[in-house]
Design a protein around this motif. Structure first.
Motif, PDB file in Angstrom:
ATOM      1  N   GLY A 328       0.875  -1.162   0.000  1.00 54.32           N
ATOM      2  CA  GLY A 328       0.000   0.000   0.000  1.00 54.32           C
ATOM      3  C   GLY A 328       0.914   1.215   0.000  1.00 54.32           C
ATOM      4  O   GLY A 328       2.093   1.119   0.296  1.00 54.32           O
ATOM      5  N   MET A 329       0.406   2.374  -0.356  1.00 50.23           N
ATOM      6  CA  MET A 329       1.265   3.543  -0.406  1.00 50.23           C
ATOM      7  C   MET A 329       0.726   4.616   0.507  1.00 50.23           C
ATOM      8  O   MET A 329      -0.431   5.012   0.408  1.00 50.23           O
ATOM      9  N   ALA A 330       1.533   5.088   1.394  1.00 51.04           N
ATOM     10  CA  ALA A 330       1.117   6.125   2.320  1.00 51.04           C
ATOM     11  C   ALA A 330       1.864   7.400   1.978  1.00 51.04           C
ATOM     12  O   ALA A 330       3.028   7.382   1.622  1.00 51.04           O
ATOM     13  N   ALA A 331       1.201   8.517   2.063  1.00 52.83           N
ATOM     14  CA  ALA A 331       1.847   9.785   1.803  1.00 52.83           C
ATOM     15  C   ALA A 331       1.256  10.824   2.732  1.00 52.83           C
ATOM     16  O   ALA A 331       0.106  10.714   3.138  1.00 52.83           O
ATOM     17  N   GLY A 332       2.047  11.796   3.066  1.00 56.27           N
ATOM     18  CA  GLY A 332       1.556  12.866   3.922  1.00 56.27           C
ATOM     19  C   GLY A 332       0.541  13.705   3.178  1.00 56.27           C
ATOM     20  O   GLY A 332       0.349  13.563   1.975  1.00 56.27           O
ATOM     21  N   GLY A 333      -0.127  14.576   3.866  1.00 62.63           N
ATOM     22  CA  GLY A 333      -1.100  15.422   3.175  1.00 62.63           C
ATOM     23  C   GLY A 333      -1.872  16.226   4.173  1.00 62.63           C
ATOM     24  O   GLY A 333      -1.735  16.034   5.373  1.00 62.63           O
ATOM     25  N   THR A 334      -2.691  17.087   3.660  1.00 58.15           N
ATOM     26  CA  THR A 334      -3.428  17.982   4.537  1.00 58.15           C
ATOM     27  C   THR A 334      -4.816  17.429   4.805  1.00 58.15           C
ATOM     28  O   THR A 334      -5.252  16.493   4.160  1.00 58.15           O
ATOM     29  N   LEU A 336      -8.949  17.397   4.817  1.00 57.82           N
ATOM     30  CA  LEU A 336      -9.924  17.688   3.750  1.00 57.82           C
ATOM     31  C   LEU A 336     -10.318  19.157   3.785  1.00 57.82           C
ATOM     32  O   LEU A 336     -10.497  19.688   4.877  1.00 57.82           O
TER      33      LEU A 336
ATOM     34  N   ARG B 126      -5.807  14.408  -5.870  1.00 58.62           N
ATOM     35  CA  ARG B 126      -5.270  13.405  -4.938  1.00 58.62           C
ATOM     36  C   ARG B 126      -4.916  12.112  -5.659  1.00 58.62           C
ATOM     37  O   ARG B 126      -5.430  11.811  -6.721  1.00 58.62           O
ATOM     38  N   ARG B 127      -4.080  11.306  -5.019  1.00 56.52           N
ATOM     39  CA  ARG B 127      -3.799   9.961  -5.462  1.00 56.52           C
ATOM     40  C   ARG B 127      -4.892   9.041  -4.928  1.00 56.52           C
ATOM     41  O   ARG B 127      -5.358   9.207  -3.802  1.00 56.52           O
ATOM     42  N   GLU B 148      -4.035   5.413  -9.299  1.00 53.53           N
ATOM     43  CA  GLU B 148      -2.932   4.439  -9.232  1.00 53.53           C
ATOM     44  C   GLU B 148      -3.553   3.055  -9.158  1.00 53.53           C
ATOM     45  O   GLU B 148      -3.658   2.463  -8.091  1.00 53.53           O
ATOM     46  N   TRP B 153      -4.174  -0.476  -1.772  1.00 54.12           N
ATOM     47  CA  TRP B 153      -4.809   0.711  -1.200  1.00 54.12           C
ATOM     48  C   TRP B 153      -3.851   1.882  -1.303  1.00 54.12           C
ATOM     49  O   TRP B 153      -2.635   1.689  -1.447  1.00 54.12           O
ATOM     50  N   GLN B 155      -3.117   5.865   0.436  1.00 56.87           N
ATOM     51  CA  GLN B 155      -3.465   6.961   1.335  1.00 56.87           C
ATOM     52  C   GLN B 155      -2.959   8.254   0.752  1.00 56.87           C
ATOM     53  O   GLN B 155      -1.799   8.340   0.335  1.00 56.87           O
ATOM     54  N   ASP B 156      -3.801   9.288   0.709  1.00 55.58           N
ATOM     55  CA  ASP B 156      -3.339  10.623   0.376  1.00 55.58           C
ATOM     56  C   ASP B 156      -3.944  11.548   1.417  1.00 55.58           C
ATOM     57  O   ASP B 156      -5.123  11.899   1.351  1.00 55.58           O
ATOM     58  N   GLY B 157      -3.130  11.888   2.390  1.00 52.95           N
ATOM     59  CA  GLY B 157      -3.627  12.719   3.496  1.00 52.95           C
ATOM     60  C   GLY B 157      -4.742  11.998   4.215  1.00 52.95           C
ATOM     61  O   GLY B 157      -4.605  10.821   4.555  1.00 52.95           O
ATOM     62  N   VAL B 159      -7.498  10.949   3.052  1.00 52.03           N
ATOM     63  CA  VAL B 159      -8.345  10.173   2.149  1.00 52.03           C
ATOM     64  C   VAL B 159      -7.659   8.861   1.799  1.00 52.03           C
ATOM     65  O   VAL B 159      -6.548   8.846   1.271  1.00 52.03           O
TER      66      VAL B 159
END
Lengths: 336, 336
Positions: A328-334, A336, B126-127, B148, B153, B155-157, B159
């Motif tokens: 799975g891919m996790a990324a930082g973000g703000t 909603l 978003r991704r 993608e 799964w 994650q983008d922030g 979401v």
């Protein structure tokens, strides 16, 4: 068209029912898309009918279980879940199950549903499997069943049993393959995004020590806690019998009766769990894991892994160790 | 305690709801067994409330979806399923979804539920991921989302989106891990007998040609059928443009608009499918598979497999080929 009748009860495990149910439903969808008739008719029966609460809290709608007195299902599928203990003490429920099973071509259980098939006398002398956390209880209560706890599913003639929870999806895929062929079963697996054949038996998914909470807490609990705390100690059967203050024979018999496994097999399983825990925590040296977990040398540990888990310690570490790649891919973000 | 609110609708996919629901419920059970408070409160809302029919025919009980106007869930989880197209055209549903999402800490979708998040404007820039069979539709309708499709799964922030159906279980395990740590997530995975981390992306589970029925049947359908029938032909973009009677640029643009992929990527995927089909059928020679599927040489095929499926052709054959080991055990036997 084959009628697949799911039997559940208050306190059934939600996925025990919905996992296999969806497999058959998707087989219908894909057959229809291919221009063929739907191969299955699906029914769900439980309790007095209406809304039935599963252990998750989610409520499923059902026909009354009494329909088993009249139904002629091709396949009767019995769910598991915390409610099996109550259902298995309910003479009416067992009578319905026996009646339904007698008229079905095929009977299947998911997870601890195997305890219900056994309580109804449908597994005598047969090979079967169940959820790993019910193994000891199963062996104690149903010694005439040839339990194979490290299979994902087991067929013995017209009786199919499956291991814990999501293994019901694997079982249903196997039934679709038996009925409709490999191509449709594969298409269903792909649609649901599940593996068609899982590598490894269910022990690969079973817990580390301590023992599952559902295991009986008998007279050897203290001995087992001590052994677990020091897996590299002398845990031969004579040494254990001496610590228990019993003769070799009396100890072996009492241990088996309480724990559901021979002392030697229990010790090996406990050492395997210790090794797995070390490998999961990212232990670098296979050799040192073998020593600390009481296997002594890495070749003996390797043979135990292959025999009981179907994978080498190295492969286990690469699958479950902390260094694994996160798909799975996790990324930082703000927000909603 | 985190409130996890599941939003579904008539025609939701059964396992999109029940898979993740059970993950959170089991996390509660195991936390309680460990002497801790349950970390989650679970709710399910759909339509007008009461019994809601899923595409499988199984009916789930739900609160009215209108509770989203008052609820303050920690996490809002939106299911997918055939009903998403109707739900996504329903202004009231989208408004409820937006209202609920605005107040939630975290929003998640399962399967084609990502189309609903996108329709509600929650995925702009978003991704995200979705079920493999919805990829082309998703790209066409929501070009501003960075899809993608080969992740289980993403994650983008705040979401989180997941791939097809059972990938919702993987997503929920990731959420439990984020909230409660790896130990509890692993214990849940073992209890449910699922892999904690799946090897490979969802393309490993996606279908062979022909294209999924949900794909648009546009002007290039004939060309694609021809190419699929003869993957070893010259399928360079100039050759395809010539067969379509169009300029290179016009062809590329029109193909992308209709199919959702560039011609070169589509051809590579189609060849990959042809190679997979041959490997599944038990093809002995990797080299001959590479030639027949149009890759030409086995090194090029190998690179395409690794890049798009994350496995070598050999590993793919050993997992999905007919020669694979059957981990379930089948045996003959008599009727009940």
């Amino acid at each position: 068209m084959r009628e697949i009748l799911f039997l559940s009860f208050p306190g059934a495990q939600l996925l025990d029912v919905t996992g296999p149910f969806q497999v058959f439903a998707t087989a219908n969808d894909l057959a229809r898309l291919g221009g063929r008739a739907a191969p299955y008719r699906l029914r769900h029966a439980a309790g007095a009918g209406g809304a039935v609460e599963t252990t998750s809290g989610m409520q499923l709608l059902a026909e009354p279980a009494a329909v088993l007195r009249e139904a002629r299902p091709h396949t009767l599928v019995v769910a598991g879940g915390d409610g099996v203990n109550a259902a298995g003490r309910d003479a009416d429920f067992l009578d319905l199950l026996k009646t339904g099973a007698r008229r079905a071509e095929r009977v299947a259980s998911v997870c601890s549903g195997a305890l219900l098939l056994a309580a109804a006398g449908l597994l005598e002398g047969r090979r079967a499997t169940t959820h790993w956390c019910r193994t000891a209880e199963f062996r104690r209560r149903f010694p005439a069943v040839r339990l194979e706890p490290d299979q994902i599913w087991v067929q013995d003639g017209p009786v199919w049993t499956s291991a814990g929870i999501t293994a019901g999806i694997d079982l249903a895929l196997a039934l679709v393959e038996a009925d409709e062929g490999q191509a449709l079963a594969r298409a269903v697996a792909r649609q649901l995004v599940v593996f068609l054949r899982r590598p490894g038996g269910q022990s690969q998914f079973s817990p580390l020590v301590p023992e599952p909470v559902t295991a009986p807490e008998g007279g050897f609990l203290q001995l087992r806690i001590q052994a677990t705390a020091d897996p590299a100690a002398d845990l031969t059967v004579p040494a254990l019998a001496e610590r228990a203050g019993m003769s070799l024979r009396a100890f072996s018999r009492a241990f088996l009766a309480e724990v559901g496994e021979t002392p030697a097999r229990w010790v090996e399983g406990m050492r395997l769990d210790a090794a797995r825990r070390a490998l999961e925590a990212g232990a670098a040296s296979i050799k040192s894991v073998a020593v600390r977990s009481g296997f002594g040398d890495d070749e003996r540990m390797r043979r135990a892994f292959l025999r009981r888990l179907g994978v080498t310690p190295e492969a286990y570490r690469s699958r479950f160790g902390n260094g694994h790649e996160n798909r799975g891919m996790a990324a930082g973000g703000t927000r909603l």
